[in-house]
Design an enzyme around this catalytic site. Structure first.
Site, PDB file in Angstrom:
ATOM      1  N   GLY A  61     -21.045  38.378 -57.296  1.00 50.93           N
ATOM      2  CA  GLY A  61     -19.588  38.479 -57.206  1.00 50.93           C
ATOM      3  C   GLY A  61     -18.985  38.290 -58.587  1.00 50.93           C
ATOM      4  O   GLY A  61     -17.848  37.824 -58.731  1.00 50.93           O
ATOM      5  N   ALA A  62     -19.762  38.689 -59.600  1.00 42.90           N
ATOM      6  CA  ALA A  62     -19.430  38.359 -60.991  1.00 42.90           C
ATOM      7  C   ALA A  62     -18.127  38.987 -61.477  1.00 42.90           C
ATOM      8  O   ALA A  62     -17.538  38.511 -62.454  1.00 42.90           O
ATOM      9  CB  ALA A  62     -20.581  38.787 -61.897  1.00 42.90           C
ATOM     10  N   ARG A  85     -12.430  37.094 -58.935  1.00 46.31           N
ATOM     11  CA  ARG A  85     -11.592  36.028 -59.530  1.00 46.31           C
ATOM     12  C   ARG A  85     -12.439  34.797 -59.840  1.00 46.31           C
ATOM     13  O   ARG A  85     -12.388  34.258 -60.946  1.00 46.31           O
ATOM     14  CB  ARG A  85     -10.457  35.652 -58.560  1.00 46.31           C
ATOM     15  CG  ARG A  85      -9.344  36.682 -58.470  1.00 46.31           C
ATOM     16  CD  ARG A  85      -8.291  36.270 -57.429  1.00 46.31           C
ATOM     17  NE  ARG A  85      -8.806  36.417 -56.076  1.00 46.31           N
ATOM     18  CZ  ARG A  85      -8.703  37.541 -55.336  1.00 46.31           C
ATOM     19  NH1 ARG A  85      -8.064  38.577 -55.818  1.00 46.31           N
ATOM     20  NH2 ARG A  85      -9.202  37.602 -54.116  1.00 46.31           N
ATOM     21  N   PHE A 119     -15.136  23.575 -54.585  1.00 44.10           N
ATOM     22  CA  PHE A 119     -15.772  22.983 -55.771  1.00 44.10           C
ATOM     23  C   PHE A 119     -14.806  22.071 -56.526  1.00 44.10           C
ATOM     24  O   PHE A 119     -15.205  21.417 -57.486  1.00 44.10           O
ATOM     25  CB  PHE A 119     -16.248  24.082 -56.729  1.00 44.10           C
ATOM     26  CG  PHE A 119     -17.451  24.848 -56.258  1.00 44.10           C
ATOM     27  CD1 PHE A 119     -18.697  24.244 -56.168  1.00 44.10           C
ATOM     28  CD2 PHE A 119     -17.343  26.188 -55.918  1.00 44.10           C
ATOM     29  CE1 PHE A 119     -19.816  24.950 -55.752  1.00 44.10           C
ATOM     30  CE2 PHE A 119     -18.457  26.911 -55.497  1.00 44.10           C
ATOM     31  CZ  PHE A 119     -19.699  26.290 -55.414  1.00 44.10           C
ATOM     32  N   HIS A 133      -2.347  29.301 -50.112  1.00 47.46           N
ATOM     33  CA  HIS A 133      -3.167  30.095 -51.032  1.00 47.46           C
ATOM     34  C   HIS A 133      -2.448  31.349 -51.512  1.00 47.46           C
ATOM     35  O   HIS A 133      -1.456  31.791 -50.919  1.00 47.46           O
ATOM     36  CB  HIS A 133      -4.475  30.510 -50.350  1.00 47.46           C
ATOM     37  CG  HIS A 133      -5.494  29.417 -50.293  1.00 47.46           C
ATOM     38  ND1 HIS A 133      -5.490  28.456 -49.311  1.00 47.46           N
ATOM     39  CD2 HIS A 133      -6.545  29.121 -51.103  1.00 47.46           C
ATOM     40  CE1 HIS A 133      -6.491  27.613 -49.512  1.00 47.46           C
ATOM     41  NE2 HIS A 133      -7.149  27.992 -50.592  1.00 47.46           N
ATOM     42  N   LYS A 193      -6.160  36.265 -50.623  1.00 48.55           N
ATOM     43  CA  LYS A 193      -7.256  35.559 -49.950  1.00 48.55           C
ATOM     44  C   LYS A 193      -7.680  36.310 -48.685  1.00 48.55           C
ATOM     45  O   LYS A 193      -6.859  36.713 -47.874  1.00 48.55           O
ATOM     46  CB  LYS A 193      -6.832  34.122 -49.610  1.00 48.55           C
ATOM     47  CG  LYS A 193      -7.934  33.329 -48.962  1.00 48.55           C
ATOM     48  CD  LYS A 193      -7.689  31.830 -49.016  1.00 48.55           C
ATOM     49  CE  LYS A 193      -8.757  31.058 -48.268  1.00 48.55           C
ATOM     50  NZ  LYS A 193     -10.135  31.388 -48.675  1.00 48.55           N
TER      51      LYS A 193
HETATM   52  N1  LIG Z   1     -15.710  26.976 -52.814  1.00 52.98           N
HETATM   53  C1  LIG Z   1     -14.689  27.119 -53.666  1.00 52.98           C
HETATM   54  O1  LIG Z   1     -14.317  26.168 -54.392  1.00 52.98           O
HETATM   55  C2  LIG Z   1     -13.990  28.416 -53.741  1.00 52.98           C
HETATM   56  C3  LIG Z   1     -14.367  29.434 -52.917  1.00 52.98           C
HETATM   57  N2  LIG Z   1     -13.734  30.628 -52.963  1.00 52.98           N
HETATM   58  C4  LIG Z   1     -14.278  31.641 -52.082  1.00 52.98           C
HETATM   59  O2  LIG Z   1     -15.106  32.508 -52.873  1.00 52.98           O
HETATM   60  C5  LIG Z   1     -15.069  33.831 -52.347  1.00 52.98           C
HETATM   61  C6  LIG Z   1     -14.621  34.790 -53.426  1.00 52.98           C
HETATM   62  O3  LIG Z   1     -13.280  34.520 -53.776  1.00 52.98           O
HETATM   63  P1  LIG Z   1     -12.534  35.352 -54.917  1.00 52.98           P
HETATM   64  O4  LIG Z   1     -13.293  35.271 -56.193  1.00 52.98           O
HETATM   65  O5  LIG Z   1     -11.116  34.920 -54.874  1.00 52.98           O
HETATM   66  O6  LIG Z   1     -12.663  36.829 -54.333  1.00 52.98           O
HETATM   67  P2  LIG Z   1     -12.648  38.229 -55.125  1.00 52.98           P
HETATM   68  O7  LIG Z   1     -12.356  39.268 -54.107  1.00 52.98           O
HETATM   69  O8  LIG Z   1     -11.803  38.123 -56.342  1.00 52.98           O
HETATM   70  O9  LIG Z   1     -14.157  38.374 -55.627  1.00 52.98           O
HETATM   71  C7  LIG Z   1     -15.246  38.669 -54.797  1.00 52.98           C
HETATM   72  C8  LIG Z   1     -16.153  39.606 -55.604  1.00 52.98           C
HETATM   73  O10 LIG Z   1     -17.373  39.764 -54.898  1.00 52.98           O
HETATM   74  C9  LIG Z   1     -17.745  41.120 -54.977  1.00 52.98           C
HETATM   75  N3  LIG Z   1     -18.700  41.399 -53.910  1.00 52.98           N
HETATM   76  C10 LIG Z   1     -18.457  41.688 -52.604  1.00 52.98           C
HETATM   77  N4  LIG Z   1     -19.618  41.846 -51.962  1.00 52.98           N
HETATM   78  C11 LIG Z   1     -20.611  41.633 -52.863  1.00 52.98           C
HETATM   79  C12 LIG Z   1     -22.033  41.649 -52.813  1.00 52.98           C
HETATM   80  N5  LIG Z   1     -22.681  41.933 -51.678  1.00 52.98           N
HETATM   81  N6  LIG Z   1     -22.732  41.354 -53.939  1.00 52.98           N
HETATM   82  C13 LIG Z   1     -22.113  41.056 -55.087  1.00 52.98           C
HETATM   83  N7  LIG Z   1     -20.758  41.054 -55.213  1.00 52.98           N
HETATM   84  C14 LIG Z   1     -20.029  41.333 -54.107  1.00 52.98           C
HETATM   85  C15 LIG Z   1     -16.431  41.894 -54.880  1.00 52.98           C
HETATM   86  O11 LIG Z   1     -16.573  43.206 -55.375  1.00 52.98           O
HETATM   87  C16 LIG Z   1     -15.553  41.016 -55.782  1.00 52.98           C
HETATM   88  O12 LIG Z   1     -15.682  41.376 -57.149  1.00 52.98           O
HETATM   89  C17 LIG Z   1     -14.134  33.759 -51.126  1.00 52.98           C
HETATM   90  O13 LIG Z   1     -14.893  33.541 -49.954  1.00 52.98           O
HETATM   91  C18 LIG Z   1     -13.267  32.553 -51.439  1.00 52.98           C
HETATM   92  O14 LIG Z   1     -12.714  31.972 -50.289  1.00 52.98           O
HETATM   93  C19 LIG Z   1     -12.727  30.864 -53.829  1.00 52.98           C
HETATM   94  C20 LIG Z   1     -12.276  29.891 -54.663  1.00 52.98           C
HETATM   95  C21 LIG Z   1     -12.877  28.576 -54.697  1.00 52.98           C
HETATM   96  O1  LIG Z   2     -10.098  32.004 -51.519  1.00 49.69           O
HETATM   97  C1  LIG Z   2      -9.748  31.051 -52.249  1.00 49.69           C
HETATM   98  O2  LIG Z   2      -8.982  31.193 -53.213  1.00 49.69           O
HETATM   99  C2  LIG Z   2     -10.306  29.727 -51.956  1.00 49.69           C
HETATM  100  N1  LIG Z   2     -11.203  29.623 -51.026  1.00 49.69           N
HETATM  101  C3  LIG Z   2     -11.862  28.435 -50.609  1.00 49.69           C
HETATM  102  C4  LIG Z   2     -11.460  28.096 -49.187  1.00 49.69           C
HETATM  103  O3  LIG Z   2     -11.286  29.000 -48.370  1.00 49.69           O
HETATM  104  O4  LIG Z   2     -11.374  26.905 -48.877  1.00 49.69           O
HETATM  105  C5  LIG Z   2     -11.658  27.293 -51.568  1.00 49.69           C
HETATM  106  C6  LIG Z   2     -10.290  27.227 -52.187  1.00 49.69           C
HETATM  107  O5  LIG Z   2      -9.397  26.828 -51.214  1.00 49.69           O
HETATM  108  C7  LIG Z   2      -9.890  28.566 -52.776  1.00 49.69           C
END
Ligand SMILES: NC(=O)C1=CN([C@@H]2O[C@H](COP(=O)(O)OP(=O)(O)OC[C@H]3O[C@@H](n4cnc5c(N)ncnc54)[C@H](O)[C@@H]3O)[C@@H](O)[C@H]2O)C=CC1
Ligand SMILES: O=C(O)C1=N[C@H](C(=O)O)C[C@H](O)C1
Length: 251
Positions: free
Chosen positions: A10-11, A14, A108, A135, A139
């Site tokens: 998912g490089a 965001r 995280f 959010h 999202k």
């Molecule tokens: N645990 C945490 O602290 C956080 C978790 N998240 C979660 O992380 C996930 C990603 O969030 P964002 O970066 O905001 O989404 P985003 O949509 O900006 O990025 C996701 C990326 O993954 C790519 N992707 C999709 N399927 C893929 C695959 N099979 N292999 C490789 N790349 C693939 C997409 O093309 C996109 O570039 C969401 O589930 C979000 O809820 C987001 C922020 C913090």
């Molecule tokens: O999609 C996001 O942005 C985030 N996703 C995670 C969640 O669903 O809890 C972590 C954080 O809230 C940001």
């Protein structure tokens, strides 16, 4: 000392692009692969990745994990969508690869993890509790993985304290007006331009309100937690659910 060989899935996203920068800047890590949608997972093997960070999409994460675990690559997962069924499936894969570790981190952010921890401690003292997660409008899912996990932890603490269901006399409401019911805890989701990732846990009792709030103002806020997960996951074979297990919170 040899550097940890890290891949980011998912490089281009965001979070993924932020993780690519953070891993690249960490002195004890080497970024050996940065994969996007459609890229061949075999690259993880040919690059010799030891740890893969998954920041993709709920629809993609399970296939990625199945591949990683099968190849003995540790996983640090921020992607959301982990139901009990998915966790059970993951445990089955891990049982067949007992030296491999996977961290599922609903959030995280250090402050977000502390919010969950403190919410769990507060839960038994208050009659009422509701969660509001807020959010950015891009999202994919609602409620957030963090809010679901927070509600589950609160519900477990309430059950252990033998608290009854919360008071709520509302008998007429437009569908959705009382939020989603997660194990008896109402969870409300706001999507608003300008927000990043925020959560409030509202506790109430007679004449008293106690509010826990956490705000991630940018995605850099998640990176210390991502790096901590990468450093610790190989020493924790099996499934670790929540970054708090690597934070020595009770120490
Ligand atoms: N645990 C945490 O602290 C956080 C978790 N998240 C979660 O992380 C996930 C990603 O969030 P964002 O970066 O905001 O989404 P985003 O949509 O900006 O990025 C996701 C990326 O993954 C790519 N992707 C999709 N399927 C893929 C695959 N099979 N292999 C490789 N790349 C693939 C997409 O093309 C996109 O570039 C969401 O589930 C979000 O809820 C987001 C922020 C913090
Ligand atoms: O999609 C996001 O942005 C985030 N996703 C995670 C969640 O669903 O809890 C972590 C954080 O809230 C940001």
């Amino acid at each position: 000392m040899s550097k940890l060989r890290v891949a980011v899935l998912g490089a281009g996203g965001r979070m993924g692009s932020e993780a690519v920068r953070a891993v690249g800047a960490a002195e004890d890590m080497e970024l050996v692969a940065a994969l996007g949608r459609g890229d061949d997972l075999e690259q993880l093997v040919s690059a010799g990745a030891q740890v893969a960070v998954d920041l993709t999409h709920p629809d993609a994460v399970m296939a990625n994990l199945e591949f990683c675990v099968r190849h003995g690559i540790h996983g640090v997962v921020g992607t959301t969508g982990f139901t009990e069924e998915r966790l059970a499936q993951l445990r089955t894969w891990l049982a067949a690869s007992p030296a491999t570790g996977v961290l599922i981190a609903p959030n995280f952010g250090i402050g977000a993890v502390l919010t969950m921890h403190f919410a769990q401690q507060a839960a038994r003292f208050f009659e009422s509790v509701e969660i509001v997660e807020l959010h950015h409008p891009h999202k994919a899912d609602a409620p957030s993985g963090t809010a679901v996990r927070t509600a589950q932890l609160i519900a477990r603490a309430r059950a252990e304290a033998e608290l009854p269901a919360q008071p709520d006399a509302t008998s007429t409401a437009l569908e959705g007006a009382r939020g989603a019911d997660v194990d008896g805890v109402p969870v409300h989701a706001v999507r608003l331009r300008g927000l990043v990732a925020h959560q409030e846990v509202l506790f109430g009792d007679e004449g008293e309100i106690f509010t826990l709030r956490h705000d991630s103002m940018n995605r850099g806020s998640f990176m210390p937690g991502v790096l901590l997960g990468i450093r610790r996951v190989s020493g924790a074979p099996g499934l670790t659910l929540g970054l708090e297990h690597f934070m020595d919170l009770d120490g």
